[in-house]
Design a protein around this motif. Structure first.
Motif, PDB file in Angstrom:
ATOM      1  N   SER A  25       0.829  -1.214   0.000  1.00 14.95           N
ATOM      2  CA  SER A  25       0.000   0.000   0.000  1.00 14.95           C
ATOM      3  C   SER A  25       0.859   1.259   0.000  1.00 14.95           C
ATOM      4  O   SER A  25       0.575   2.218  -0.728  1.00 14.95           O
ATOM      5  N   PHE A  26       1.911   1.263   0.820  1.00 18.74           N
ATOM      6  CA  PHE A  26       2.805   2.422   0.873  1.00 18.74           C
ATOM      7  C   PHE A  26       3.444   2.675  -0.493  1.00 18.74           C
ATOM      8  O   PHE A  26       3.547   3.813  -0.945  1.00 18.74           O
ATOM      9  N   MET A  27       3.888   1.618  -1.132  1.00 15.89           N
ATOM     10  CA  MET A  27       4.567   1.754  -2.416  1.00 15.89           C
ATOM     11  C   MET A  27       3.597   2.183  -3.521  1.00 15.89           C
ATOM     12  O   MET A  27       3.963   2.921  -4.430  1.00 15.89           O
ATOM     13  N   GLN A  28       2.367   1.732  -3.429  1.00 15.60           N
ATOM     14  CA  GLN A  28       1.383   2.040  -4.469  1.00 15.60           C
ATOM     15  C   GLN A  28       0.826   3.458  -4.349  1.00 15.60           C
ATOM     16  O   GLN A  28       0.631   4.147  -5.361  1.00 15.60           O
ATOM     17  N   HIS A  29       0.588   3.891  -3.105  1.00 19.10           N
ATOM     18  CA  HIS A  29      -0.116   5.166  -2.911  1.00 19.10           C
ATOM     19  C   HIS A  29       0.747   6.275  -2.309  1.00 19.10           C
ATOM     20  O   HIS A  29       0.332   7.432  -2.317  1.00 19.10           O
ATOM     21  N   GLY A  30       1.914   5.924  -1.816  1.00 16.10           N
ATOM     22  CA  GLY A  30       2.694   6.875  -1.028  1.00 16.10           C
ATOM     23  C   GLY A  30       2.393   6.637   0.443  1.00 16.10           C
ATOM     24  O   GLY A  30       1.311   6.153   0.796  1.00 16.10           O
ATOM     25  N   ARG A  97      15.655  -3.598  -9.599  1.00 20.67           N
ATOM     26  CA  ARG A  97      15.413  -2.212  -9.191  1.00 20.67           C
ATOM     27  C   ARG A  97      14.500  -1.512 -10.181  1.00 20.67           C
ATOM     28  O   ARG A  97      13.600  -0.746  -9.793  1.00 20.67           O
ATOM     29  N   VAL A  98      14.729  -1.749 -11.467  1.00 16.40           N
ATOM     30  CA  VAL A  98      13.872  -1.154 -12.494  1.00 16.40           C
ATOM     31  C   VAL A  98      12.434  -1.610 -12.300  1.00 16.40           C
ATOM     32  O   VAL A  98      11.495  -0.804 -12.351  1.00 16.40           O
ATOM     33  N   LYS A  99      12.247  -2.894 -12.083  1.00 16.65           N
ATOM     34  CA  LYS A  99      10.913  -3.438 -11.874  1.00 16.65           C
ATOM     35  C   LYS A  99      10.255  -2.788 -10.656  1.00 16.65           C
ATOM     36  O   LYS A  99       9.073  -2.427 -10.686  1.00 16.65           O
ATOM     37  N   GLU A 100      11.030  -2.609  -9.599  1.00 17.21           N
ATOM     38  CA  GLU A 100      10.510  -2.004  -8.373  1.00 17.21           C
ATOM     39  C   GLU A 100      10.089  -0.563  -8.603  1.00 17.21           C
ATOM     40  O   GLU A 100       8.991  -0.145  -8.199  1.00 17.21           O
ATOM     41  N   VAL A 101      10.956   0.216  -9.263  1.00 19.17           N
ATOM     42  CA  VAL A 101      10.663   1.640  -9.477  1.00 19.17           C
ATOM     43  C   VAL A 101       9.395   1.817 -10.309  1.00 19.17           C
ATOM     44  O   VAL A 101       8.598   2.727 -10.059  1.00 19.17           O
ATOM     45  N   VAL A 166      19.680  12.419  -6.848  1.00 15.85           N
ATOM     46  CA  VAL A 166      18.543  11.923  -7.647  1.00 15.85           C
ATOM     47  C   VAL A 166      17.248  12.033  -6.854  1.00 15.85           C
ATOM     48  O   VAL A 166      16.225  12.498  -7.359  1.00 15.85           O
ATOM     49  N   MET A 167      17.303  11.613  -5.569  1.00  9.24           N
ATOM     50  CA  MET A 167      16.096  11.620  -4.760  1.00  9.24           C
ATOM     51  C   MET A 167      15.688  13.048  -4.352  1.00  9.24           C
ATOM     52  O   MET A 167      14.519  13.410  -4.457  1.00  9.24           O
ATOM     53  N   SER A 168      16.657  13.851  -3.915  1.00  7.72           N
ATOM     54  CA  SER A 168      16.319  15.187  -3.421  1.00  7.72           C
ATOM     55  C   SER A 168      15.830  16.104  -4.539  1.00  7.72           C
ATOM     56  O   SER A 168      15.057  17.031  -4.303  1.00  7.72           O
ATOM     57  N   ASN A 169      16.268  15.849  -5.757  1.00  6.05           N
ATOM     58  CA  ASN A 169      15.836  16.659  -6.893  1.00  6.05           C
ATOM     59  C   ASN A 169      14.740  15.990  -7.716  1.00  6.05           C
ATOM     60  O   ASN A 169      14.387  16.477  -8.804  1.00  6.05           O
ATOM     61  N   GLN A 170      14.213  14.877  -7.183  1.00  5.49           N
ATOM     62  CA  GLN A 170      13.081  14.183  -7.794  1.00  5.49           C
ATOM     63  C   GLN A 170      13.316  13.880  -9.275  1.00  5.49           C
ATOM     64  O   GLN A 170      12.432  14.049 -10.118  1.00  5.49           O
ATOM     65  N   LEU A 171      14.514  13.424  -9.597  1.00  6.37           N
ATOM     66  CA  LEU A 171      14.846  13.152 -10.999  1.00  6.37           C
ATOM     67  C   LEU A 171      14.036  11.998 -11.577  1.00  6.37           C
ATOM     68  O   LEU A 171      13.870  11.911 -12.799  1.00  6.37           O
ATOM     69  N   LEU A 172      13.515  11.128 -10.697  1.00  5.28           N
ATOM     70  CA  LEU A 172      12.688  10.026 -11.196  1.00  5.28           C
ATOM     71  C   LEU A 172      11.351  10.523 -11.740  1.00  5.28           C
ATOM     72  O   LEU A 172      10.648   9.769 -12.412  1.00  5.28           O
ATOM     73  N   ARG A 173      11.015  11.769 -11.444  1.00  4.16           N
ATOM     74  CA  ARG A 173       9.808  12.355 -12.037  1.00  4.16           C
ATOM     75  C   ARG A 173      10.090  12.893 -13.440  1.00  4.16           C
ATOM     76  O   ARG A 173       9.176  13.077 -14.236  1.00  4.16           O
ATOM     77  N   ARG A 174      11.369  13.172 -13.716  1.00  5.91           N
ATOM     78  CA  ARG A 174      11.749  13.767 -15.005  1.00  5.91           C
ATOM     79  C   ARG A 174      12.355  12.748 -15.966  1.00  5.91           C
ATOM     80  O   ARG A 174      12.269  12.919 -17.182  1.00  5.91           O
ATOM     81  N   TYR A 175      13.004  11.737 -15.405  1.00  4.56           N
ATOM     82  CA  TYR A 175      13.668  10.735 -16.236  1.00  4.56           C
ATOM     83  C   TYR A 175      13.306   9.340 -15.753  1.00  4.56           C
ATOM     84  O   TYR A 175      13.037   9.127 -14.567  1.00  4.56           O
ATOM     85  N   SER A 176      13.337   8.383 -16.667  1.00 10.28           N
ATOM     86  CA  SER A 176      13.082   6.993 -16.276  1.00 10.28           C
ATOM     87  C   SER A 176      14.325   6.438 -15.588  1.00 10.28           C
ATOM     88  O   SER A 176      15.437   6.949 -15.766  1.00 10.28           O
ATOM     89  N   VAL A 177      14.150   5.385 -14.807  1.00  9.63           N
ATOM     90  CA  VAL A 177      15.291   4.756 -14.147  1.00  9.63           C
ATOM     91  C   VAL A 177      16.254   4.197 -15.183  1.00  9.63           C
ATOM     92  O   VAL A 177      17.477   4.180 -14.974  1.00  9.63           O
ATOM     93  N   GLU A 178      15.726   3.779 -16.344  1.00 12.24           N
ATOM     94  CA  GLU A 178      16.594   3.278 -17.417  1.00 12.24           C
ATOM     95  C   GLU A 178      17.494   4.393 -17.944  1.00 12.24           C
ATOM     96  O   GLU A 178      18.690   4.177 -18.200  1.00 12.24           O
ATOM     97  N   GLN A 179      16.937   5.619 -18.086  1.00 13.99           N
ATOM     98  CA  GLN A 179      17.739   6.747 -18.557  1.00 13.99           C
ATOM     99  C   GLN A 179      18.830   7.116 -17.555  1.00 13.99           C
ATOM    100  O   GLN A 179      19.974   7.380 -17.924  1.00 13.99           O
ATOM    101  N   LEU A 180      18.456   7.137 -16.285  1.00 12.45           N
ATOM    102  CA  LEU A 180      19.436   7.466 -15.250  1.00 12.45           C
ATOM    103  C   LEU A 180      20.532   6.419 -15.189  1.00 12.45           C
ATOM    104  O   LEU A 180      21.717   6.747 -15.045  1.00 12.45           O
ATOM    105  N   PHE A 181      20.156   5.157 -15.322  1.00  6.82           N
ATOM    106  CA  PHE A 181      21.142   4.078 -15.278  1.00  6.82           C
ATOM    107  C   PHE A 181      22.091   4.182 -16.470  1.00  6.82           C
ATOM    108  O   PHE A 181      23.313   4.112 -16.317  1.00  6.82           O
TER     109      PHE A 181
END
Length: 209
Positions: A25-30, A97-101, A166-181
């Motif tokens: 639930s935490f992972m799905q909704h925050g 990790r990709v699957k999780e994100v 990455v986390m503090s600047n919320q880069l996962l909202r701007r880029y996919s984990v594949e792009q960051l990797f």
């Protein structure tokens, strides 16, 4: 006596069910969006029972994350024990990790550091991970896949700094984990590989692309 054993077994099983449901639930909704009432209702148990087992939401979150981390570590340890080399293990950790994100609401990562007990656990876990990371990299050196002229203690600090950025600047909202990797971690990993390691890495990546 039998009733006591059955009650004890039920409580143990219920503890695990609560942790699994809470983490999902935490992972799905925050984290902040999920109430203790929500978890109790999903499990068809009373709110009182939930609070008897986990005193508050922060304790529930803490225990959920600990169990999740332990399961992830156990899986990778089992994977390594099957005879896989360091690069195989890195790629498998990345694949999971990709699957999780892709399954996790970005709000989960934004909320997680707002809970002091959880923040302390994450900081302590990072310290242990740093020690394990050094040993892991040295195994890669022995395998001839990673360069022996690299200070892997410095590398671990740099990776931590990038992760925090990455986390503090919320880069996962701007880029996919594949792009960051591909644009950071993969480039860095190639840089610390030997010639044999680069060939092994390219072959491993080709299998998952």
């Amino acid at each position: 006596m039998q009733d006591i054993k059955e009650t004890s077994s039920y409580r143990i099983a219920l503890r695990d069910k609560i942790l699994d449901m809470a983490m999902s639930s935490f992972m799905q909704h925050g984290i902040r969006a999920v109430k203790m009432d929500d978890i109790a209702q999903q499990l068809a148990i009373s709110k009182r029972t939930l609070y008897e087992i986990y005193g508050d939401k922060e304790e529930l979150l803490y225990q959920s994350i600990r169990k999740y981390d332990q399961q992830r570590a156990a899986y990778l340890a089992h994977y390594a024990a099957e005879g896989h080399h360091v690069i195989d293990i890195i790629i498998e950790a990345y694949r999971r990790r990709v699957k999780e994100v892709h399954m996790v609401n970005p709000l989960f990562y934004e909320d997680i550091m707002k809970y002091p007990k959880v923040e302390q656990y994450i900081m302590e876990a990072h310290e242990k991970t740093r020690s394990d990371f050094y040993d892991f990299m040295q195994q890669g050196v022995k395998e001839g896949l990673l360069r022996p002229d690299i200070d892997y203690t410095i590398i671990s600090h740099l990776l931590d700094a990038i992760g925090e950025y990455v986390m503090s600047n919320q880069l996962l909202r701007r880029y996919s984990v594949e792009q960051l990797f591909a644009n950071f971690f993969l480039v860095s990993l190639r840089g610390i590989c030997t010639e044999q390691g680069v060939k092994t890495l390219d072959a491993a990546m080709a299998k998952i692309q």
